[in-house]
Design a protein around this motif. Structure first.
Motif, PDB file in Angstrom:
ATOM      1  N   CYS A 153       0.859  -1.185   0.000  1.00 15.41           N
ATOM      2  CA  CYS A 153       0.000   0.000   0.000  1.00 15.41           C
ATOM      3  C   CYS A 153       0.897   1.238   0.000  1.00 15.41           C
ATOM      4  CB  CYS A 153      -0.906  -0.010   1.226  1.00 15.41           C
ATOM      5  SG  CYS A 153      -1.862   1.525   1.389  1.00 15.41           S
ATOM      6  N   CYS A 156       0.050   3.271   3.560  1.00 17.88           N
ATOM      7  CA  CYS A 156       0.419   2.800   4.905  1.00 17.88           C
ATOM      8  C   CYS A 156       1.584   1.803   4.882  1.00 17.88           C
ATOM      9  CB  CYS A 156      -0.787   2.179   5.603  1.00 17.88           C
ATOM     10  SG  CYS A 156      -1.243   0.554   4.957  1.00 17.88           S
ATOM     11  N   ASP A 176      -4.536  -0.185  -0.340  1.00 19.49           N
ATOM     12  CA  ASP A 176      -5.635  -1.026   0.147  1.00 19.49           C
ATOM     13  C   ASP A 176      -6.912  -0.181   0.242  1.00 19.49           C
ATOM     14  OD1 ASP A 176      -5.587   0.337   2.747  1.00 19.49           O
ATOM     15  OD2 ASP A 176      -3.736  -0.808   3.097  1.00 19.49           O
ATOM     16  N   CYS A 179      -7.187   2.677   3.154  1.00 23.67           N
ATOM     17  CA  CYS A 179      -6.430   3.918   2.922  1.00 23.67           C
ATOM     18  C   CYS A 179      -6.988   4.692   1.728  1.00 23.67           C
ATOM     19  CB  CYS A 179      -4.964   3.603   2.675  1.00 23.67           C
ATOM     20  SG  CYS A 179      -4.111   2.966   4.111  1.00 23.67           S
TER      21      CYS A 179
HETATM   22 ZN   LIG Z   1      -2.883   1.226   3.407  1.00 26.38          ZN
END
Ligand SMILES: [Zn+2]
Length: 252
Positions: A153, A156, A176, A179
């Motif tokens: 991701c 994050c 993802d 997020c």
């Molecule tokens: Zn993420």
């Protein structure tokens, strides 16, 4: 003056003076070279294989990084593509994009294999032109320093092992759902788009065109590829605009 032998495909021609022509070509190892083809435009021209869309073996004289044609023999001509306006327009765009991504005296071996593979499949008609185009766009960008990041991701840093997965053309990254939905502005990838993308970015350059994709996923895969090229190269191409004027409606 050194004499060298190499294989290359013609990307661009520029007429020079009354009789001569410059050919920009991509060598087998992915370097861009400019070849001065003397007397190439005269009636006694024997440099018929030093042309756009010709994959040829060249014998060149080289001095200070400048090349002059001595002999050339044809290995394969993709000139048949000129008989189909859609294929011809796409081949011109692929050559233009290759020209933009390749660098003089810098190897990018995958690039030549990608281009030859794309032109070959375009010629045989074994893949839809829009899929060849998009697969070439994704992978040629990836091989030229613009690889999209898909394994973690981008927001994050966690591994992406659960669908849905989102993608941002501008960030060049995947994210993802948690997020991407919090931030907004990311495209939710169809599962089939994601698989096609993974295939295109990881298989051997000759094998990337061996997949099929239909419907919404095809549209997404193709549309994101084109946006990705234009955004990251900060330009568009006249040949791309021309391609859009000749493609069959609803294919892309
Ligand atoms: Zn993420």
């Amino acid at each position: 003056m050194a004499e060298i032998k190499l294989r290359a495909i013609g990307l661009r021609e520029v007429n020079f003076s009354e009789h001569d022509r410059y050919l920009t070509a991509l060598t087998e190892d992915g370097r861009k070279i400019e070849i001065l083809c003397k007397q190439a435009r005269s009636k006694k021209n024997r440099a018929y294989a030093a042309r756009l869309f010709c994959w040829s073996e060249f014998i060149l004289r080289e001095r200070s990084g400048k090349y002059t044609l001595r002999e050339v023999s044809l290995l394969h001509s993709f000139f048949a593509l000129t008989e189909d306006i859609e294929k011809y327009a796409l081949a011109c765009y692929l050559a233009d994009l290759t020209n933009a991504l390749s660098v003089e005296e810098e190897e990018n071996t995958a690039l030549c294999r990608l281009l030859l593979g794309a032109l070959y499949r375009l010629e045989t008609g074994e893949r839809e032109p829009c899929l060849i185009k998009a697969a070439f766009e994704w992978r040629s960008m990836s091989e030229s320093g613009y690889a999209p990041a898909l394994t973690r991701c981008g927001l994050c840093g966690r591994s992406l092992n659960q669908t849905p997965i989102y993608f941002s053309v501008y960030a060049g990254q995947a994210a993802d759902a948690k997020c991407a939905e919090r931030l907004g502005g990311w495209d939710k990838l169809e599962n089939a788009t994601l698989y096609a993308l993974a295939h295109t970015l990881t298989k051997e350059p000759d094998k990337i065109y061996s997949f099929s994709l239909t419907g919404l996923a095809q549209k997404q895969f193709c549309s994101l590829a084109e946006q990705y090229v234009q955004y990251h190269l900060e330009r568009t191409f006249d040949t791309l605009q021309f391609y859009h004027t000749v493609i069959t409606p609803n294919i892309q």
